[in-house]
Structures are given as structure tokens and as C-alpha cells.
Design a protein around this motif. Structure first.
Motif, PDB file in Angstrom:
ATOM      1  N   ILE A   1      33.266  38.074  52.454  1.00  0.00           N
ATOM      2  CA  ILE A   1      34.676  37.717  52.355  1.00  0.00           C
ATOM      3  C   ILE A   1      35.294  38.574  51.258  1.00  0.00           C
ATOM      4  O   ILE A   1      34.787  38.619  50.126  1.00  0.00           O
ATOM      5  N   ALA A   2      36.377  39.269  51.602  1.00  0.00           N
ATOM      6  CA  ALA A   2      37.086  40.096  50.626  1.00  0.00           C
ATOM      7  C   ALA A   2      38.545  39.669  50.585  1.00  0.00           C
ATOM      8  O   ALA A   2      39.171  39.494  51.631  1.00  0.00           O
ATOM      9  N   THR A   3      39.072  39.470  49.390  1.00  0.00           N
ATOM     10  CA  THR A   3      40.481  39.082  49.246  1.00  0.00           C
ATOM     11  C   THR A   3      41.215  40.100  48.378  1.00  0.00           C
ATOM     12  O   THR A   3      40.643  40.687  47.467  1.00  0.00           O
ATOM     13  N   ARG A   4      42.492  40.267  48.694  1.00  0.00           N
ATOM     14  CA  ARG A   4      43.383  41.110  47.884  1.00  0.00           C
ATOM     15  C   ARG A   4      44.648  40.299  47.602  1.00  0.00           C
ATOM     16  O   ARG A   4      45.311  39.812  48.521  1.00  0.00           O
ATOM     17  N   ARG A   5      44.953  40.168  46.320  1.00  0.00           N
ATOM     18  CA  ARG A   5      46.123  39.385  45.893  1.00  0.00           C
ATOM     19  C   ARG A   5      46.810  40.183  44.793  1.00  0.00           C
ATOM     20  O   ARG A   5      46.404  40.161  43.638  1.00  0.00           O
ATOM     21  N   GLN A   6      47.847  40.904  45.176  1.00  0.00           N
ATOM     22  CA  GLN A   6      48.516  41.814  44.252  1.00  0.00           C
ATOM     23  C   GLN A   6      50.020  41.577  44.286  1.00  0.00           C
ATOM     24  O   GLN A   6      50.567  41.173  45.313  1.00  0.00           O
TER      25      GLN A   6
ATOM     26  N   LEU B   1      46.174  33.560  39.370  1.00  0.00           N
ATOM     27  CA  LEU B   1      46.147  34.069  40.739  1.00  0.00           C
ATOM     28  C   LEU B   1      44.767  34.020  41.384  1.00  0.00           C
ATOM     29  O   LEU B   1      44.642  33.621  42.545  1.00  0.00           O
ATOM     30  N   ALA B   2      43.744  34.445  40.663  1.00  0.00           N
ATOM     31  CA  ALA B   2      42.414  34.506  41.278  1.00  0.00           C
ATOM     32  C   ALA B   2      41.925  33.129  41.708  1.00  0.00           C
ATOM     33  O   ALA B   2      41.130  33.020  42.650  1.00  0.00           O
ATOM     34  N   THR B   3      42.401  32.072  41.051  1.00  0.00           N
ATOM     35  CA  THR B   3      41.985  30.726  41.458  1.00  0.00           C
ATOM     36  C   THR B   3      42.429  30.395  42.881  1.00  0.00           C
ATOM     37  O   THR B   3      41.798  29.591  43.565  1.00  0.00           O
ATOM     38  N   HIS B   4      43.527  31.004  43.347  1.00  0.00           N
ATOM     39  CA  HIS B   4      43.903  30.845  44.754  1.00  0.00           C
ATOM     40  C   HIS B   4      42.766  31.332  45.650  1.00  0.00           C
ATOM     41  O   HIS B   4      42.353  30.652  46.593  1.00  0.00           O
ATOM     42  N   ASP B   5      42.271  32.541  45.364  1.00  0.00           N
ATOM     43  CA  ASP B   5      41.254  33.150  46.213  1.00  0.00           C
ATOM     44  C   ASP B   5      39.910  32.446  46.088  1.00  0.00           C
ATOM     45  O   ASP B   5      39.175  32.316  47.064  1.00  0.00           O
TER      46      ASP B   5
ATOM     47  N   GLY C   1      50.141  44.628  27.835  1.00  0.00           N
ATOM     48  CA  GLY C   1      50.324  44.409  26.409  1.00  0.00           C
ATOM     49  C   GLY C   1      50.411  42.962  25.998  1.00  0.00           C
ATOM     50  O   GLY C   1      50.627  42.670  24.818  1.00  0.00           O
ATOM     51  N   ARG C   2      50.227  42.044  26.936  1.00  0.00           N
ATOM     52  CA  ARG C   2      50.261  40.627  26.563  1.00  0.00           C
ATOM     53  C   ARG C   2      48.846  40.143  26.246  1.00  0.00           C
ATOM     54  O   ARG C   2      47.873  40.872  26.376  1.00  0.00           O
ATOM     55  N   GLU C   3      48.742  38.886  25.862  1.00  0.00           N
ATOM     56  CA  GLU C   3      47.476  38.356  25.348  1.00  0.00           C
ATOM     57  C   GLU C   3      46.380  38.320  26.394  1.00  0.00           C
ATOM     58  O   GLU C   3      45.210  38.590  26.098  1.00  0.00           O
ATOM     59  N   HIS C   4      46.733  37.981  27.633  1.00  0.00           N
ATOM     60  CA  HIS C   4      45.725  37.721  28.653  1.00  0.00           C
ATOM     61  C   HIS C   4      45.597  38.879  29.644  1.00  0.00           C
ATOM     62  O   HIS C   4      46.492  39.726  29.763  1.00  0.00           O
ATOM     63  N   GLU C   5      44.469  38.872  30.367  1.00  0.00           N
ATOM     64  CA  GLU C   5      44.196  39.919  31.347  1.00  0.00           C
ATOM     65  C   GLU C   5      45.221  39.899  32.476  1.00  0.00           C
ATOM     66  O   GLU C   5      45.730  38.842  32.842  1.00  0.00           O
ATOM     67  N   ASP C   6      45.536  41.085  33.009  1.00  0.00           N
ATOM     68  CA  ASP C   6      46.489  41.152  34.112  1.00  0.00           C
ATOM     69  C   ASP C   6      45.907  41.793  35.370  1.00  0.00           C
ATOM     70  O   ASP C   6      46.621  41.995  36.350  1.00  0.00           O
ATOM     71  N   LEU C   7      44.613  42.105  35.354  1.00  0.00           N
ATOM     72  CA  LEU C   7      43.945  42.514  36.591  1.00  0.00           C
ATOM     73  C   LEU C   7      42.477  42.139  36.512  1.00  0.00           C
ATOM     74  O   LEU C   7      41.892  42.047  35.424  1.00  0.00           O
ATOM     75  N   VAL C   8      41.882  41.902  37.670  1.00  0.00           N
ATOM     76  CA  VAL C   8      40.458  41.599  37.742  1.00  0.00           C
ATOM     77  C   VAL C   8      39.910  42.111  39.067  1.00  0.00           C
ATOM     78  O   VAL C   8      40.583  42.060  40.100  1.00  0.00           O
ATOM     79  N   ALA C   9      38.703  42.634  39.006  1.00  0.00           N
ATOM     80  CA  ALA C   9      37.927  42.964  40.194  1.00  0.00           C
ATOM     81  C   ALA C   9      36.601  42.224  40.063  1.00  0.00           C
ATOM     82  O   ALA C   9      35.886  42.399  39.064  1.00  0.00           O
TER      83      ALA C   9
ATOM     84  N   HIS D   1      36.846  39.980  45.172  1.00  0.00           N
ATOM     85  CA  HIS D   1      38.222  39.600  44.878  1.00  0.00           C
ATOM     86  C   HIS D   1      38.895  40.710  44.072  1.00  0.00           C
ATOM     87  O   HIS D   1      38.392  41.109  43.014  1.00  0.00           O
ATOM     88  N   LEU D   2      40.018  41.192  44.563  1.00  0.00           N
ATOM     89  CA  LEU D   2      40.831  42.178  43.848  1.00  0.00           C
ATOM     90  C   LEU D   2      42.179  41.531  43.576  1.00  0.00           C
ATOM     91  O   LEU D   2      42.922  41.201  44.505  1.00  0.00           O
ATOM     92  N   VAL D   3      42.500  41.323  42.296  1.00  0.00           N
ATOM     93  CA  VAL D   3      43.690  40.561  41.919  1.00  0.00           C
ATOM     94  C   VAL D   3      44.406  41.272  40.781  1.00  0.00           C
ATOM     95  O   VAL D   3      43.763  41.703  39.809  1.00  0.00           O
ATOM     96  N   ASN D   4      45.733  41.403  40.880  1.00  0.00           N
ATOM     97  CA  ASN D   4      46.472  41.945  39.745  1.00  0.00           C
ATOM     98  C   ASN D   4      47.929  41.522  39.769  1.00  0.00           C
ATOM     99  O   ASN D   4      48.460  41.080  40.789  1.00  0.00           O
TER     100      ASN D   4
END
Length: 334
Positions: free
Chosen positions: A144-149, A165-169, A193-201, A214-217
Motif C-alpha cells: 500500500i502506497a499513499t501520497r498526501r501533498q 496529515l500522515a495520521t490520515h494515511d 522554518g517552523r518548529e515541527h517537520e513539514d515533510l515525511v517519507a 507514505h509520502l506526506v508534505n
């Protein structure tokens, strides 16, 4: 039977949609909204808005929807539980597993319905996908592969892309397959530049050895919500923005070369886009919540399910921080 008296906590971007649906939901009367600084316009100026949750409770409500920042979920949810009010809490249920478990305990001990707004479960494409997987139409599931961008959401400041976002997937993957996560590896980055991550693979496995990606950004001008499930009989692709589900069947390529005459390769066969009813997922979700409160069929996302999703998200972040594959739920202490 009188309508259930509903309240809403938070009139932000998601809260506005909940207010719209609750205002017209059969069997429910939206009696008030708690928000200390509501953004009112001609679409919602008629609503009864009070500044505090205590003021909302004073109106006498049976159920409430919680649409405040994730960091405030536990405080608001426990306050509702102590007042005897059933609750739907927007996802993620909490910023960490410990908080999610405290929320679950508060509602369980009070004998109340508590559910979580993982709205993708009510998307027609994913509901049809789950039905077809349950019927064995793909045979064995391999991957299963998901893309949420999409663009950066300025409204979210207390959590990163993994919890938001990744919690949706994570939830939809576990739900459509009826399998839990086992292991995860992940990489994250912070480009805004904010405190938390803004992309994940992320790459991982589910029970039974199903591989997930899961590819999310938050960094793309392209808005994409795609779930691809590959199995022994072909591939199902769900587009949850359009509510479409498409099946790509395996085709058999004839081979005339004598030395490869026994080879049967997988190539593209028939392509079918299914015609499915497309109701608004938020309406279906709130109908399910209403019915659960009324003692009917509980088609809701439980806090326990949502807690597993947060646990997977925590594991994803831990894997990214350590650079090593992690077992879901296995926290290494030093």
C-alpha cells in the motif's frame, strides 16, 4: 424523540464545516458554539457563540464536536466527559499516546460515546476499496502506497505534518486492510522554518508482511490524496479528493520466444473506474456519531483505534530521529 442538543468547541477552518453540517443534520439541534475569538461572517453570524466551554455546557448539550488545536484536546475532552457529554474529537485524538489513553479512560469510566474525526474512513472511494479488499478481489495484498501533498497550512502551529496529515494515511491503511502496523522507518525534514517537520517519507510493514509507503508534505502546490493498493490480481487506486476508485487488472502477455514460452509476465489489463455514490464524508461521519449516541450502529472511529494511529505516528517520528527502523509501540529507554 426530541433532537439531540449539540455543541461545537472551536469555530476555525474545520469547525466551520462542522457547524454547517450540524446545523442541518436530521435529529440534531446545534444550540451553541464555544470560541473565545470567533471569526464570524454572513454564513455563520446567526449562530449562538459563547466564549467558554463552561458557557456551552450551561446551554444543556447531549453531544459535542471538538475542533480546537491538538494540544488542547485532552483538557476539553475530559471537561466534556466529566459533564456527561458525548464527544467527537477531531484527529489526531491527542499529541501523544499517554494523552489519548487518558481521554479514552475518561469517556469509558463515564459510559459515554467518544469517537475521533478520521474523516477518510467515510470517503466513498475508501469505503468501496475496503469492501472490495474484504471480498478478496485483489487476492493477497502486497503493498500500500499513499501520497498526501499540498500547500502549507498556516492555521496549524502545535504539531507537524506527521501528526496532522500522515495520521490520515496511517488510519486509513490500517482500516482498509484490517491490519495493524508492525515496523517503520522514516525520514523527515523542516523546510519552512517552523518548529515541527513539514515533510515525511516512511516505509513500514503491517501484520502479515504487507509493505507500506507514505509520502506526506505541506510543501507542494499540488494537492494530492492518493492511495494505491497492489495485490496478486492487480491494483486499486483511490483518489479521495474526487472520491474515485479505479481498478487496474493484471494482464497476461503472450510470449512467442520459445525459451521463454513458460513465462507469464504481469502487464496492464483492463482498467475500470467504478461508479459509486458520493455523499459528503463529513455528513456521513456526523450521522454515524449521532447514531452511536442514540444507541444505534456504531460506525465510528473509536478512541482506541485513534490511539494506535498516534502510536504509529510517534514511532514514525522516533524512527526519523534515530535513523533506525522501529517496532511500533516499542519504546527504547536509556
Amino acid at each position: 424523540m426530541a433532537d439531540l442538543r449539540a455543541g461545537l468547541v472551536g469555530l476555525g477552518q474545520m469547525g466551520r464545516h462542522h457547524a454547517r453540517v450540524l446545523s442541518s443534520l436530521e435529529g440534531v439541534e446545534l444550540v451553541g458554539i464555544a470560541d473565545p475569538a470567533p471569526q464570524l461572517d454572513r454564513t455563520n453570524a446567526h449562530l449562538n457563540v459563547v466564549p467558554r466551554v463552561e458557557d456551552l455546557l450551561a446551554l444543556g448539550i447531549d453531544l459535542a464536536v471538538v475542533c480546537v488545536p491538538t494540544s488542547s484536546h485532552e483538557a476539553v475532552a475530559v471537561q466534556l466527559a466529566e459533564a456527561g457529554v458525548h464527544a467527537l474529537i477531531e484527529k489526531p485524538v491527542a499529541p501523544d499516546v499517554a494523552s489519548a489513553r487518558r481521554i479514552a479512560a475518561a469517556f469509558t469510566s463515564a459510559g459515554l460515546v467518544a469517537c475521533v474525526g478520521h474523516i477518510e474512513r467515510y470517503n466513498p472511494a475508501l469505503q468501496e476499496l475496503r469492501r472490495r479488499l474484504s471480498n478478496g478481489e485483489l487476492g493477497a495484498i502486497y503493498q500500500i502506497a499513499t501520497r498526501r501533498q499540498g500547500p502549507f497550512p498556516a492555521r496549524i502551529a502545535d504539531i507537524g505534518v506527521v501528526l496532522d496529515l500522515a495520521t490520515h494515511d496511517v488510519d486509513l491503511t490500517a482500516w482498509v486492510t484490517k491490519r495493524s502496523y508492525v515496523t517503520l522507518s522514516a525520514h523527515t525534514a523542516n523546510r519552512s522554518g517552523r518548529e515541527h517537520e513539514d515533510l515525511v517519507a516512511a516505509v513500514g510493514t503491517l501484520e502479515g508482511g504487507i509493505v507500506v509507503n507514505h509520502l506526506v508534505n505541506w510543501l507542494s502546490p499540488l494537492k494530492e490524496r492518493i492511495t494505491v493498493v497492489t495485490g496478486e490480481r492487480g491494483t486499486l487506486v483511490a483518489d479521495t479528493i474526487a472520491g474515485d476508485l479505479t481498478f487496474y487488472s493484471n494482464g497476461l502477455a503472450p510470449v512467442s520466444w520459445d525459451t521463454l514460452a513458460s513465462f507469464r509476465g504481469v502487464v496492464q489489463g483492463d482498467v475500470i473506474r467504478y461508479a459509486i455514490p458520493k455523499r459528503e464524508p463529513l455528513v456521513v461521519e456526523l450521522e454515524a456519531f449521532r447514531d452511536a449516541v442514540g444507541g444505534g450502529n456504531r460506525r465510528v472511529v473509536t478512541v482506541e483505534d485513534a490511539t494506535h494511529t498516534v502510536e504509529v505516528a510517534e514511532t514514525m517520528l522516533r524512527a526519523a530521529a534515530t535513523g533506525e527502523a522501529q517496532t511500533v509501540g516499542e519504546v527504547v529507554t536509556t
